[in-house]
Motif scaffolding. Structure first.
Motif, mmCIF file in Angstrom:
data_model
loop_
_atom_site.group_PDB
_atom_site.id
_atom_site.type_symbol
_atom_site.label_atom_id
_atom_site.label_comp_id
_atom_site.label_asym_id
_atom_site.label_seq_id
_atom_site.Cartn_x
_atom_site.Cartn_y
_atom_site.Cartn_z
ATOM 1 N N ALA A 117 -9.083 6.745 -16.141
ATOM 2 C CA ALA A 117 -8.095 7.284 -15.205
ATOM 3 C C ALA A 117 -7.347 8.489 -15.767
ATOM 4 O O ALA A 117 -7.119 9.464 -15.057
ATOM 5 C CB ALA A 117 -7.112 6.198 -14.795
ATOM 6 N N ALA A 118 -6.969 8.448 -17.008
ATOM 7 C CA ALA A 118 -6.230 9.563 -17.603
ATOM 8 C C ALA A 118 -7.139 10.746 -17.916
ATOM 9 O O ALA A 118 -6.686 11.880 -17.988
ATOM 10 C CB ALA A 118 -5.526 9.106 -18.872
ATOM 11 N N ALA A 119 -8.423 10.508 -18.085
ATOM 12 C CA ALA A 119 -9.342 11.558 -18.522
ATOM 13 C C ALA A 119 -9.986 12.330 -17.375
ATOM 14 O O ALA A 119 -10.533 13.402 -17.596
ATOM 15 C CB ALA A 119 -10.431 10.945 -19.393
ATOM 16 N N ASP A 120 -9.938 11.815 -16.147
ATOM 17 C CA ASP A 120 -10.676 12.485 -15.068
ATOM 18 C C ASP A 120 -9.841 13.483 -14.276
ATOM 19 O O ASP A 120 -10.280 13.997 -13.259
ATOM 20 C CB ASP A 120 -11.330 11.473 -14.143
ATOM 21 N N GLY A 121 -8.606 13.762 -14.710
ATOM 22 C CA GLY A 121 -7.775 14.760 -14.045
ATOM 23 C C GLY A 121 -7.305 14.364 -12.661
ATOM 24 O O GLY A 121 -6.921 15.198 -11.865
ATOM 25 N N GLY A 122 -7.329 13.075 -12.348
ATOM 26 C CA GLY A 122 -6.861 12.603 -11.054
ATOM 27 C C GLY A 122 -7.894 12.648 -9.950
ATOM 28 O O GLY A 122 -7.589 12.365 -8.802
ATOM 29 N N ARG A 123 -9.133 12.985 -10.271
ATOM 30 C CA ARG A 123 -10.169 13.089 -9.235
ATOM 31 C C ARG A 123 -10.622 11.722 -8.724
ATOM 32 O O ARG A 123 -11.088 11.614 -7.594
ATOM 33 C CB ARG A 123 -11.356 13.884 -9.765
ATOM 34 N N PHE A 124 -10.520 10.684 -9.537
ATOM 35 C CA PHE A 124 -10.976 9.353 -9.140
ATOM 36 C C PHE A 124 -9.858 8.348 -9.406
ATOM 37 O O PHE A 124 -9.958 7.520 -10.302
ATOM 38 C CB PHE A 124 -12.249 8.981 -9.897
ATOM 39 N N PRO A 125 -8.789 8.398 -8.629
ATOM 40 C CA PRO A 125 -7.611 7.568 -8.905
ATOM 41 C C PRO A 125 -7.792 6.108 -8.529
ATOM 42 O O PRO A 125 -8.546 5.772 -7.618
ATOM 43 C CB PRO A 125 -6.538 8.205 -8.034
ATOM 44 N N ALA A 126 -7.085 5.272 -9.246
ATOM 45 C CA ALA A 126 -6.996 3.859 -8.865
ATOM 46 C C ALA A 126 -6.020 3.759 -7.698
ATOM 47 O O ALA A 126 -5.079 4.546 -7.590
ATOM 48 C CB ALA A 126 -6.493 3.026 -10.040
ATOM 49 N N PRO A 127 -6.228 2.819 -6.792
ATOM 50 C CA PRO A 127 -5.307 2.684 -5.660
ATOM 51 C C PRO A 127 -3.935 2.199 -6.119
ATOM 52 O O PRO A 127 -3.816 1.457 -7.085
ATOM 53 C CB PRO A 127 -5.984 1.647 -4.767
ATOM 54 N N GLU A 128 -2.917 2.649 -5.406
ATOM 55 C CA GLU A 128 -1.565 2.169 -5.705
ATOM 56 C C GLU A 128 -1.300 0.851 -4.990
ATOM 57 O O GLU A 128 -0.451 0.080 -5.411
ATOM 58 C CB GLU A 128 -0.508 3.207 -5.355
ATOM 59 N N GLU A 129 -2.050 0.601 -3.893
ATOM 60 C CA GLU A 129 -1.879 -0.657 -3.166
ATOM 61 C C GLU A 129 -3.180 -1.042 -2.467
ATOM 62 O O GLU A 129 -3.847 -0.202 -1.874
ATOM 63 C CB GLU A 129 -0.772 -0.526 -2.123
ATOM 64 N N VAL A 130 -3.527 -2.325 -2.567
ATOM 65 C CA VAL A 130 -4.646 -2.900 -1.823
ATOM 66 C C VAL A 130 -4.133 -4.199 -1.223
ATOM 67 O O VAL A 130 -3.761 -5.111 -1.960
ATOM 68 C CB VAL A 130 -5.876 -3.170 -2.722
ATOM 69 N N LYS A 131 -4.095 -4.250 0.101
ATOM 70 C CA LYS A 131 -3.510 -5.410 0.774
ATOM 71 C C LYS A 131 -4.505 -6.004 1.754
ATOM 72 O O LYS A 131 -5.121 -5.290 2.539
ATOM 73 C CB LYS A 131 -2.237 -5.015 1.521
ATOM 74 N N LEU A 132 -4.646 -7.329 1.693
ATOM 75 C CA LEU A 132 -5.478 -8.059 2.640
ATOM 76 C C LEU A 132 -4.643 -8.277 3.897
ATOM 77 O O LEU A 132 -3.572 -8.869 3.838
ATOM 78 C CB LEU A 132 -5.909 -9.399 2.058
ATOM 79 N N GLU A 133 -5.125 -7.773 5.025
ATOM 80 C CA GLU A 133 -4.402 -7.899 6.287
ATOM 81 C C GLU A 133 -5.195 -8.799 7.210
ATOM 82 O O GLU A 133 -6.108 -8.358 7.887
ATOM 83 C CB GLU A 133 -4.172 -6.525 6.904
ATOM 84 N N GLY A 134 -4.874 -10.083 7.197
ATOM 85 C CA GLY A 134 -5.627 -11.056 7.969
ATOM 86 C C GLY A 134 -6.968 -11.321 7.303
ATOM 87 O O GLY A 134 -7.193 -10.969 6.155
ATOM 88 N N ASN A 135 -7.864 -11.946 8.029
ATOM 89 C CA ASN A 135 -9.173 -12.278 7.478
ATOM 90 C C ASN A 135 -10.181 -11.147 7.592
ATOM 91 O O ASN A 135 -11.248 -11.203 7.007
ATOM 92 C CB ASN A 135 -9.747 -13.507 8.188
ATOM 93 N N GLU A 136 -9.877 -10.136 8.385
ATOM 94 C CA GLU A 136 -10.892 -9.149 8.726
ATOM 95 C C GLU A 136 -10.626 -7.733 8.233
ATOM 96 O O GLU A 136 -11.437 -6.857 8.461
ATOM 97 C CB GLU A 136 -11.082 -9.115 10.249
ATOM 98 N N GLN A 137 -9.482 -7.451 7.595
ATOM 99 C CA GLN A 137 -9.163 -6.073 7.266
ATOM 100 C C GLN A 137 -8.485 -5.956 5.909
ATOM 101 O O GLN A 137 -7.687 -6.799 5.533
ATOM 102 C CB GLN A 137 -8.259 -5.489 8.359
ATOM 103 N N ILE A 138 -8.807 -4.858 5.208
ATOM 104 C CA ILE A 138 -8.170 -4.534 3.934
ATOM 105 C C ILE A 138 -7.625 -3.120 4.038
ATOM 106 O O ILE A 138 -8.313 -2.206 4.494
ATOM 107 C CB ILE A 138 -9.172 -4.621 2.763
ATOM 108 N N ARG A 139 -6.381 -2.931 3.610
ATOM 109 C CA ARG A 139 -5.742 -1.611 3.610
ATOM 110 C C ARG A 139 -5.637 -1.131 2.166
ATOM 111 O O ARG A 139 -5.140 -1.841 1.298
ATOM 112 C CB ARG A 139 -4.350 -1.686 4.231
ATOM 113 N N VAL A 140 -6.126 0.093 1.923
ATOM 114 C CA VAL A 140 -6.111 0.680 0.583
ATOM 115 C C VAL A 140 -5.300 1.969 0.642
ATOM 116 O O VAL A 140 -5.564 2.842 1.477
ATOM 117 C CB VAL A 140 -7.542 0.981 0.084
ATOM 118 N N VAL A 141 -4.320 2.104 -0.261
ATOM 119 C CA VAL A 141 -3.491 3.303 -0.338
ATOM 120 C C VAL A 141 -3.741 3.959 -1.693
ATOM 121 O O VAL A 141 -3.600 3.314 -2.737
ATOM 122 C CB VAL A 141 -1.989 2.970 -0.174
#
Length: 146
Positions: A95-119
């Protein structure tokens, strides 16, 4: 969806809808893979990454030329929070070496049984150069059991 409107396709119309701004987004794999096997949990999000070159005959922002997009993936380990409604994704050593091109998500939330929200805070290529933009992506559940 982007938090702020951007004009990535250079049509003069900024939009928060990245499906309109990144033509290759609808053609990309558009996948989020959560792999859980033998107590190892991997988070993999495919995303079309912009690739640019520079026209050295110009010194303006237009000297940077978009060459196209390529789906990229950066697998990362994750764990569940105590409520099992959020994923805690580890940044990983790259993460620190790629200059921010491939960032880890700040939030991943399971919304019900059918959906995932990634920020994720993503670097997006605009006419003015690279810009950090907060992007929210929703994924619908699709399960394959092998």
């Amino acid at each position: 969806m982007a938090e702020t409107a951007v004009d990535l396709n250079r049509d003069g119309q900024a939009s928060k809808d990245l499906l309109k701004e990144i033509p290759d987004l609808s053609l990309s794999a558009g996948q989020l893979i959560l792999l859980i096997q033998n107590n190892v949990k991997l988070f993999e999000q495919f995303w079309p990454q912009a690739y640019v070159t520079q026209d050295y005959r110009q010194s303006s922002p237009d000297s940077l030329l978009l060459q196209g997009y390529a789906d990229q993936i950066m697998p990362r380990y994750f764990s569940f929070d105590k409520s099992i409604t959020r994923l805690v994704v580890e940044p990983g050593p790259a993460a620190a070496a790629d200059g921010g091109r491939f960032p880890a998500p700040e939030e991943v939330k399971l919304e019900g049984n059918e959906q995932i929200r990634v920020v994720v805070n993503r670097l997006l290529f605009t006419r003015q150069g690279w810009r950090l933009v907060r992007v929210t992506t929703w994924y619908k559940r699709y399960t394959i059991i092998t």
